[in-house]
Design a protein around this motif. Structure first.
Motif, PDB file in Angstrom:
ATOM      1  N   ASP A 160       1.530  23.678  20.662  1.00  0.00           N
ATOM      2  CA  ASP A 160       2.773  23.745  19.896  1.00  0.00           C
ATOM      3  C   ASP A 160       2.750  24.902  18.905  1.00  0.00           C
ATOM      4  O   ASP A 160       3.756  25.599  18.721  1.00  0.00           O
ATOM      5  N   LEU A 161       1.617  25.127  18.266  1.00  0.00           N
ATOM      6  CA  LEU A 161       1.487  26.279  17.370  1.00  0.00           C
ATOM      7  C   LEU A 161       1.755  27.578  18.121  1.00  0.00           C
ATOM      8  O   LEU A 161       2.425  28.494  17.614  1.00  0.00           O
ATOM      9  N   HIS A 162       1.204  27.651  19.326  1.00  0.00           N
ATOM     10  CA  HIS A 162       1.370  28.843  20.152  1.00  0.00           C
ATOM     11  C   HIS A 162       2.835  29.043  20.527  1.00  0.00           C
ATOM     12  O   HIS A 162       3.369  30.161  20.418  1.00  0.00           O
ATOM     13  N   GLU A 163       3.491  27.976  20.949  1.00  0.00           N
ATOM     14  CA  GLU A 163       4.878  28.082  21.387  1.00  0.00           C
ATOM     15  C   GLU A 163       5.818  28.418  20.235  1.00  0.00           C
ATOM     16  O   GLU A 163       6.867  29.053  20.452  1.00  0.00           O
ATOM     17  N   ARG A 164       5.456  28.032  19.028  1.00  0.00           N
ATOM     18  CA  ARG A 164       6.297  28.315  17.858  1.00  0.00           C
ATOM     19  C   ARG A 164       6.005  29.676  17.240  1.00  0.00           C
ATOM     20  O   ARG A 164       6.586  30.041  16.213  1.00  0.00           O
ATOM     21  N   GLY A 165       5.103  30.447  17.852  1.00  0.00           N
ATOM     22  CA  GLY A 165       4.817  31.789  17.359  1.00  0.00           C
ATOM     23  C   GLY A 165       4.057  31.808  16.054  1.00  0.00           C
ATOM     24  O   GLY A 165       4.241  32.721  15.239  1.00  0.00           O
ATOM     25  N   LEU A 166       3.177  30.822  15.842  1.00  0.00           N
ATOM     26  CA  LEU A 166       2.456  30.707  14.581  1.00  0.00           C
ATOM     27  C   LEU A 166       1.005  31.155  14.678  1.00  0.00           C
ATOM     28  O   LEU A 166       0.243  30.970  13.727  1.00  0.00           O
TER      29      LEU A 166
END
Length: 419
Positions: free
Chosen positions: A234-240
């Motif tokens: 989820d962190l990856h998908e949110r660009g974080l």
């Protein structure tokens, strides 16, 4: 004092270790020197040879110590080759914690239960290592993870990490940082390959997760593993996240430019590399010891690596091996561990040496004692080449979006279940 020799290992050197520990002297108490007083030590830490040749040798001047340096990437393979051939084994070997489970399970390492068993309460769970009912050694430099944060960089946007944060709190700061910086600054990194797999394992371990139990049996909580991987995906998908690894020069350029302002890592890699590669940022960084997963949870960290010394039962100098390993639990050995590895797993160390010294790089924070105060749940490194390979492939696929987190965990469990 006998002559001491330091041998530089070449790429062709075959490494292994044969240790036998016997006797029952207390740590640091020189015992009667055996007939064979030679002691050959193989290690990968470049900072340890001087400690061994000076400080250990001063405590045990009658031993003829040879130190052989071997690259960490070669140590396990060369040890296995030497064990299979039964020749060329030294007396003591330094092993990465990740590689220890399978090696100790061969039964070729000295049983130190009599010496270390009475000290069980002096180590955190999982720090005493062996196979079956045997204790063969202990984790020396524990790999407790922390979150290293560039507070000064966050402050430029009016941001700060709250006290006693949860991971949701950290994600909220990362979201605010993304908005304030136009998506050019990051609180998280996700390295590719094996480093990424071990990063995931550290998060998983901090929640009590492991792949294997103490007997080398598959013991993974699949729901917990999938939920943990979902958090990271989820962190990856949110660009974080910043996709990169600290072994690349570009990573340190990203630190210097304040593109990366947060980094989950252990002391040995995190603190040491920050001070080495970006000394100009001294005073800007702070250690967050490890956020909890829910408010009010008991704090725990994850393990990312670590190291140990072990001995093989075939050693011609069992007393020397015992003296060597137990010396690291003396005040001099504990201080040497802190100086070379950063952290110690032996809990009475705080009573023997100063772990509360202030580190100016981190604004006077007592980094070592702070990081050491947070325990990590047991994590057992059995079948590690196969485990690391399975986790690496599945985690990379989850980040790429070709597998869901649940599918990735199912794939890992299927591979490990076939071993």
């Amino acid at each position: 004092m006998n002559t001491r020799r330091r041998l530089a290992a070449t790429a062709a050197l075959v490494a292994a270790s044969a240790l036998t520990l016997a006797g029952c002297a207390s740590p640091g108490t020189p015992a009667e020197t055996p007939t064979d007083n030679s002691l050959e030590v193989w290690l990968f830490s470049s900072s340890m040879p001087a400690v061994i040749e000076d400080q250990f040798q001063a405590a045990y001047p009658d031993y003829d110590v040879e130190v052989v340096e071997i690259p960490i990437g070669d140590m396990t393979q060369r040890l296995v080759v030497a064990l299979q051939g039964g020749e060329g084994l030294p007396d003591v070997v330094q092993l990465p914690l990740r590689e220890s489970g399978g090696l100790l399970s061969t039964g070729q390492f000295l049983d130190l239960t009599a010496e270390l068993g009475p000290m069980a309460d002096d180590f955190p769970d999982g720090a005493l290592l062996g196979t079956g009912d045997q204790i063969n050694t202990f984790t020396m430099g524990s790999g407790n993870m922390g979150l290293w944060v560039n507070e000064a960089a966050l402050a430029k946007h009016g941001l700060a990490v709250p006290e006693n944060p949860t991971w949701d709190d950290i994600v909220a700061v990362a979201e605010q940082l993304k908005e304030a910086s136009g998506g050019t600054q990051y609180m998280f990194i996700q390295p590719p390959g094996a480093n990424g797999a071990n990063m995931f394992n550290a998060f998983f371990n901090s929640r009590g997760g492991t792949w294997w139990d103490e007997n080398g049996e598959l013991a993974v909580d699949e729901d917990l593993a999938a939920d943990t991987l979902e958090f990271l995906v989820d962190l990856h998908e949110r660009g974080l996240v910043y996709d990169g690894v600290w072994t690349e020069p570009t990573f340190w350029d990203s630190i210097r430019s304040e593109q990366v302002v947060g980094w989950t890592m252990n002391y040995g890699v995190g603190s040491t590399n920050l001070q080495k590669n970006v000394p100009e940022q001294s005073g800007q960084w702070r250690l967050i010891t490890w956020p909890t997963w829910e408010a009010g949870d008991e704090q725990a960290t994850g393990v990312f690596g670590g190291s140990l010394f072990a001995g093989l039962a075939a050693s011609d100098n069992p007393q020397g091996v015992k003296d060597f390993i137990l010396w690291w639990l003396t005040p001099e050995g504990l201080q040497a561990t802190v100086d070379t590895l950063g952290l110690v797993s032996y809990e009475p160390a705080a009573e023997e040496i100063d772990l509360d010294f202030e580190d100016p790089y981190f604004g006077g924070q007592t980094v070592i004692s702070d990081l050491s105060s947070v325990p990590y749940p047991p994590f057992y490194f059995f079948n590690w080449p196969e485990t690391e390979g399975a986790v690496t492939a599945a985690v990379d696929a989850a980040y790429a979006g070709t597998l869901t987190p649940r599918e990735a965990i199912d794939q890992i469990v299927a591979e490990l279940g076939s071993l």
